[in-house]
Design an enzyme around this catalytic site. Sequence first.
Site, short mmCIF file in Angstrom:
data_model
loop_
_atom_site.label_atom_id
_atom_site.label_comp_id
_atom_site.label_asym_id
_atom_site.label_seq_id
_atom_site.Cartn_x
_atom_site.Cartn_y
_atom_site.Cartn_z
N ASP A 9 -13.37 -30.38 7.75
CA ASP A 9 -13.38 -29.42 6.72
C ASP A 9 -14.42 -29.77 5.90
O ASP A 9 -14.72 -30.76 5.63
CB ASP A 9 -12.27 -29.43 6.02
CG ASP A 9 -12.02 -28.35 4.88
OD1 ASP A 9 -12.32 -27.29 5.05
OD2 ASP A 9 -11.64 -28.87 3.72
N GLY A 44 -13.62 -22.69 6.47
CA GLY A 44 -13.29 -21.29 6.09
C GLY A 44 -14.46 -20.36 6.02
O GLY A 44 -14.38 -19.10 5.70
N LYS A 195 -7.44 -23.10 12.40
CA LYS A 195 -8.18 -23.98 12.62
C LYS A 195 -7.86 -24.77 13.89
O LYS A 195 -8.57 -25.27 14.63
CB LYS A 195 -8.60 -24.99 11.49
CG LYS A 195 -9.32 -24.47 10.25
CD LYS A 195 -9.56 -25.48 9.19
CE LYS A 195 -10.46 -25.05 8.02
NZ LYS A 195 -10.78 -26.13 7.09
N ASN A 221 -5.37 -23.97 4.11
CA ASN A 221 -5.80 -23.55 5.35
C ASN A 221 -6.00 -24.70 6.46
O ASN A 221 -6.25 -24.63 7.38
CB ASN A 221 -7.12 -22.86 5.21
CG ASN A 221 -8.20 -23.63 4.41
OD1 ASN A 221 -7.98 -24.59 3.91
ND2 ASN A 221 -9.47 -23.07 4.74
#
Length: 272
Positions: A9, A44, A195, A221
């Site tokens: 991430d 994202g 994800k 997320n």
Amino acid sequence: MKKYLICLDLDGTLLDDTKEIPQYTFKVLTALQNQGHILMITTGRPYRASRRYYEELNMHSPVINFNGAYIHHPLDSNFKVLHEQLDQSLAYSILETLKKMNVKNIIAEVMDCVYIDKPDPRLFDGFSVGNPKTEVGDLRYILKEDPTSILIEAEEYMIPRVKQALTRFYAENIEHRRWGAPFPVIEIVKKGISKATGIDYVRHYLDIERDAIIAFGDEDNDLEMIKYAKYGIAMGNAIDELKHVAHSCTLSNNEDGIGVYLNEFFNLNIPK
């Protein structure tokens, strides 16, 4: 040598609070890539806002953007691109609901096109990376295509109410998650997208076993990804819910959490 897929991430995880890759973490990731392990961005953000880090690390893997709604390989034209979009009529219904709730702002993204409901310099700064086409106005009238994602900015006290309404009316059609950077928002993508689904799609292409996946995250997320990976690692600055489901925790994004964990995991003995 067993080859690992290391899923990263960006905001609050790989990047420190200045939006840079910390030097020590960069050194460790480069060493692992040179050994044959695969680094992959799972974010994202759209690709235009993650390309810089892909190139800085000299990656040669697919990229997971929009939290799994868009997956492509910048260096392989034969890779089968995955792009999951929300149906336009569904998007209009969601926009009507959000308008009635008087949320602070709404943003829709379609690849490199950004639609913003209300003018806001912060939003323009946050979404201007990569020079996307930007339109401002009531999204119910200016959005003319299926969006990849819808982002909702609301006052803190409104967040639970918005999430509750989305679940009540659209649970069969959408996924909604909160993420905290560059500002607190709720993101909506197509049902079944995360994800984790993106990583599963890519690992088959890369021929990587699930027990050779390491993933790092910090926000709502990242939950599915952290639970999916054999080694799902929560950053020191992660939300409590993520830490609760993680395989392990490491230091924060400002303390080279990724670099420190991987240096120990792979016994690299790279001094900090």
